[in-house]
Design an enzyme around this catalytic site. Structure first.
Site, short mmCIF file in Angstrom:
data_model
loop_
_atom_site.label_atom_id
_atom_site.label_comp_id
_atom_site.label_asym_id
_atom_site.label_seq_id
_atom_site.Cartn_x
_atom_site.Cartn_y
_atom_site.Cartn_z
N LYS A 182 67.94 -13.06 164.99
CA LYS A 182 68.86 -12.12 164.33
C LYS A 182 70.30 -12.40 164.74
O LYS A 182 71.19 -12.56 163.89
CB LYS A 182 68.50 -10.68 164.69
CG LYS A 182 69.33 -9.67 163.92
CD LYS A 182 69.37 -8.32 164.58
CE LYS A 182 70.51 -8.23 165.56
NZ LYS A 182 70.75 -6.91 166.12
N ASP A 208 67.69 -6.98 160.77
CA ASP A 208 67.90 -5.93 161.76
C ASP A 208 67.12 -4.69 161.31
O ASP A 208 66.32 -4.74 160.38
CB ASP A 208 69.40 -5.64 161.93
CG ASP A 208 69.96 -4.85 160.75
OD1 ASP A 208 69.31 -4.79 159.68
OD2 ASP A 208 71.05 -4.26 160.89
#
Ligand code: SF4
Length: 297
Positions: A195, A214
């Site tokens: 991420k 996310d």
């Protein structure tokens, strides 16, 4: 969705017309979506008769009907995905990362600090942090304990301090003080998973190597049935399959903004959402289409 809890339906009295008017404005020129998503039964125009039970004791029958009707429905149909992207474009045309930064290093630090925190919270901390420690080498010279007071308000400050100082030391020693622009190298930095690496690669280096996944992207991708998975790595793979590579960076930014503005975790603002008639989320708060019990965060 808890048994017996049914998303609100448009009232026959037309009392939702004002809200639907706001949607219609946002959707102007996007075009009809009645044919999207595989079978026409699953996506109806606003003028269609709303579906759903008329009394509170219909959930079981409703589920059975929905199960029958979902047969053949393809939430990943290219036309449906294209329509979702078109509406996101109209809603969030120029969005980018909300974390304040002026370099790849600052963005990396801000992204590490943003875990379990809000961008607003991180943006309160980072200006003073980068004034106090302007370079990667300044961070590399610290111990995690020395950094802790500066990042305390972002939460999980001990782990975050360790990650930031560890990343700075590694960048200083192995990458000549420059944040690397390759996924494999970024993943060698302490505290950096896909991420964070995707945020830095996409936002700073403009490289679409993957999709940022996310908490907002997880929740909304599942509500929109772009994935059935819960594991972020699998969700990323699903999104990379469903969405063209040239949209990966913008799509994630748009979904993150959508998650902040409308498709919030609790009680999403469906009545104001331009994606409403493409969305079958089980936890919708207002609907003109069938809800799908598996389409939940
Ligand atoms: S209709 Fe509701 S649940 Fe679906 S995307 Fe919009 S805000 Fe989220």
């Amino acid at each position: 969705m808890p048994r017996g809890v049914i998303p609100r339906q448009p009232a026959k009295t037309g009392r939702h017309e004002g809200a639907r008017g706001r949607q219609a404005k946002a959707l102007k020129a996007v075009g009809s979506s009645a044919r999207l998503g595989g079978t026409g039964a699953h996506v109806r125009t606003q003028s269609s008769k709303p579906v759903g039970p008329r009394s509170g004791r219909a959930p079981v029958a409703k589920k059975a009907n929905a199960a029958q009707k979902t047969k053949g429905y393809n939430p990943l149909a290219p036309q449906r995905v294209a329509e979702i992207l078109a509406r996101l474009d109209r809603l969030y045309p120029d969005v980018t990362c909300a974390l304040t930064h002026t370099s790849a290093w600052e963005l990396l630090v801000a992204t590490i600090l943003s875990a379990q925190s809000t961008d607003v919270n991180v943006n309160r901390v980072t200006p003073e942090l980068f004034r106090k420690y302007p370079t990667v080498q300044d961070f590399a010279a610290l111990t995690p304990e020395q950094l802790e007071p500066d990042v305390r308000s972002t939460g999980f400050f001990r782990n975050k301090s360790k990650s930031v100082v560890g990343a700075a030391k590694k960048i200083a020693s192995d990458f000549g003080g420059e944040v690397p622009d390759e996924m494999d190298k970024l993943l060698t930095l302490p505290g950096v998973a896909r991420k964070t690496a995707n945020v830095v690669l996409g936002t700073w280096f403009k490289q679409a190597v993957g999709v940022v996944v996310d908490t907002h992207v997880i929740r909304i991708s599942r509500r929109l049935e772009l994935t059935q998975n819960t594991d972020p790595a699998k969700i990323e793979q699903d999104l990379m399959q469903a969405i063209a590579v040239d949209r990966w960076i913008l799509f994630a930014h748009q979904i993150i903004w959508h998650g902040r503005k409308l498709c919030v975790a609790r009680r999403p603002k469906c009545v104001d959402c331009p994606l409403e008639n493409l969305c079958h989320a089980a936890d919708k708060t207002w609907t003109t289409v069938e809800v799908h019990k598996n389409a939940k965060p």
